[in-house]
Design an enzyme around this catalytic site. Structure first.
Site, mmCIF file in Angstrom:
data_model
loop_
_atom_site.group_PDB
_atom_site.id
_atom_site.type_symbol
_atom_site.label_atom_id
_atom_site.label_comp_id
_atom_site.label_asym_id
_atom_site.label_seq_id
_atom_site.Cartn_x
_atom_site.Cartn_y
_atom_site.Cartn_z
ATOM 1 N N ASP A 128 0.794 -1.133 -0.178
ATOM 2 C CA ASP A 128 -0.013 0.041 -0.005
ATOM 3 C C ASP A 128 0.970 1.287 -0.057
ATOM 4 O O ASP A 128 1.815 1.466 0.817
ATOM 5 C CB ASP A 128 -0.962 -0.182 1.351
ATOM 6 C CG ASP A 128 -2.077 0.886 1.416
ATOM 7 O OD1 ASP A 128 -2.436 1.394 0.145
ATOM 8 O OD2 ASP A 128 -2.410 1.275 2.455
ATOM 9 N N GLY B 39 -7.507 7.884 7.631
ATOM 10 C CA GLY B 39 -7.365 8.320 8.822
ATOM 11 C C GLY B 39 -9.139 8.139 9.430
ATOM 12 O O GLY B 39 -9.974 7.896 8.735
ATOM 13 N N SER C 62 -12.515 3.880 5.108
ATOM 14 C CA SER C 62 -13.203 3.502 6.493
ATOM 15 C C SER C 62 -14.416 4.200 6.955
ATOM 16 O O SER C 62 -14.603 5.464 6.569
ATOM 17 C CB SER C 62 -12.082 3.736 7.720
ATOM 18 O OG SER C 62 -11.291 2.488 7.980
ATOM 19 N N ILE D 18 -9.369 -0.314 3.668
ATOM 20 C CA ILE D 18 -9.826 -0.111 5.159
ATOM 21 C C ILE D 18 -8.874 -0.516 6.019
ATOM 22 O O ILE D 18 -8.414 -1.468 6.008
ATOM 23 C CB ILE D 18 -11.243 -1.160 5.257
ATOM 24 C CG1 ILE D 18 -12.318 -0.457 4.405
ATOM 25 C CG2 ILE D 18 -11.585 -0.969 6.696
ATOM 26 C CD1 ILE D 18 -13.569 -1.403 4.381
ATOM 27 N N SER E 56 -8.376 2.092 9.076
ATOM 28 C CA SER E 56 -8.970 2.671 10.435
ATOM 29 C C SER E 56 -9.937 1.927 11.154
ATOM 30 O O SER E 56 -9.893 1.828 12.444
ATOM 31 C CB SER E 56 -9.283 4.145 10.117
ATOM 32 O OG SER E 56 -8.123 4.805 9.552
HETATM 33 P P1 13P Z 1 -9.172 4.538 6.206
HETATM 34 O O1 13P Z 1 -7.862 5.205 7.010
HETATM 35 O O2 13P Z 1 -9.981 5.237 5.842
HETATM 36 O O3 13P Z 1 -9.049 2.997 6.687
HETATM 37 O O4 13P Z 1 -7.987 4.157 4.684
HETATM 38 C C1 13P Z 1 -6.959 3.215 4.528
HETATM 39 C C2 13P Z 1 -6.386 3.411 3.204
HETATM 40 O O5 13P Z 1 -6.912 3.841 2.378
HETATM 41 C C3 13P Z 1 -5.102 2.567 3.215
HETATM 42 O O6 13P Z 1 -4.444 2.828 1.883
#
Ligand code: 13P
Length: 332
Positions: free
Chosen positions: A94, A191, A235, A276, A278
């Site tokens: 990622d 976040g 998230s 996802i 967070s």
């Molecule tokens: P969140 O912080 O909304 O979970 O996003 C995670 C994300 O996009 C990882 O690349």
């Protein structure tokens, strides 16, 4: 050099094709710990869903690159042990921030990588993504690239302001880079604090954030019909987890996520991967805080990590079944 196929992993190509055609999304869950990995695998097996296990650069530093390769191999073996004869598990980087990091991951068994040059000037983003694609495709590793900038903080990736993806750039970008999927910016962010209360409207006592820019998503879809689109920062920041954290000593103020109905709507389009992270952090922290507050004498990590793992698994299953619709979507 470790090839991901020898670890039993798969790349994203076939699962994305099916997800776009079928109007559902593949879950991409971030993980750093064994308990997160176990919960992801248990949820994917129980729901018969393909799954992307993803690690950021920070997670890789935290967990150790060598250990991660064995965790991914272990995840495949664990899925089979749980009764899934043909698991479809992707190990994905990622937010790779350099060619070297992407190459290192590919050489250590990742089946998919993201090169995030979204903060660079356009031509530099194209050149960097193209270089990663050329290397990755030699080993049949798939590549996600990004156009447009998401606001928020995630490990070492942070941006103060978001810039929506410009639909007029996507054909040129996808064609020249040869990337397999494209992360876009349409109003999500990283976040647990995606919007300020001032940006939201109060409906029945609940702060409702502004809708995602579906007009931009649809324009992108028109330009690149059937091309796999990725949504980061997805998230939902469930209020029950935030309330549990705050009830048992935490202090999470004004935490606001993306409403799940918006993600459900996005999943019907060419969006085929939803990130996802967070929500898993919140589910884990809420369960640990609650357990330790209610059992102040406990000090064996298994006592509080077991309910944490259960809570994450419950959340992953909910996302797969009720939001993304990838349950029952294994190829065989
Ligand atoms: P969140 O912080 O909304 O979970 O996003 C995670 C994300 O996009 C990882 O690349």
């Amino acid at each position: 050099m470790v090839n991901y196929k020898d670890l039993g992993l798969v790349n994203t190509r076939e699962m994305f094709k099916r997800a776009v055609a079928g109007g559902y999304d593949i879950p991409a869950f971030n993980f750093n710990t064994m308990e997160q990995m176990q919960a992801i695998v248990m949820a994917a097996v129980e729901t018969k869903s393909p799954v992307i296990m993803q690690v950021s650069k920070g997670a890789r530093n935290y967990a150790n690159a060598t250990i991660l390769r064995y965790m991914a191999e272990g995840a495949v073996a664990y899925a089979k042990e749980l009764g899934c004869a043909h698991p479809e598990i992707v190990l994905h980087l990622d937010h790779g921030d350099s060619f070297e990091l992407c190459k290192d991951c590919i050489d250590m068994g990742f089946s998919s990588v993201m090169i995030d040059g979204s903060h660079l000037p356009y031509e530099e983003n194209v050149a960097l993504a193209k270089k990663v694609v050329e290397y990755a495709h030699q080993f049949d590793v798939t590549v996600e690239a990004e156009l447009g900038v998401l606001a928020g903080v995630e490990d070492e990736v942070s941006a103060a302001e978001s810039h929506y993806t410009k639909p007029e750039e996507v054909i040129d970008f996808a064609t020249r880079t040869g990337c397999d999927s494209l992360a876009i910016s349409i109003g999500t962010s990283h976040g647990a604090h995606k919007f300020t209360p001032e940006q939201c409207t109060l409906v029945n006592g609940v702060l409702v954030p502004p809708p995602l820019a579906f007009d931009i998503l649809h324009e992108i879809e028109k330009k690149l019909p059937g091309f796999p689109i990725v949504l980061h920062g997805s998230s939902s920041v469930p209020m029950d987890e935030v309330n549990t954290i705050n009830q048992f000593g935490g202090k999470l103020e004004a935490a606001i996520g993306i409403p799940e109905e918006q993600l459900r709507e996005a999943s019907k389009s060419a969006v085929c991967k939803i990130n996802i992270d967070s929500d898993s952090r919140l589910a884990m922290t809420a369960a640990i805080r609650k357990h330790l507050a209610e059992h102040p004498g406990d000090f064996d990590p298994r006592q509080y990590l077991k309910p944490a793992r259960e809570n994450m698994k419950k959340m992953y299953i909910h996302k797969i079944v009720n939001v993304l619709g990838s349950d029952g979507k294994l190829a065989q």
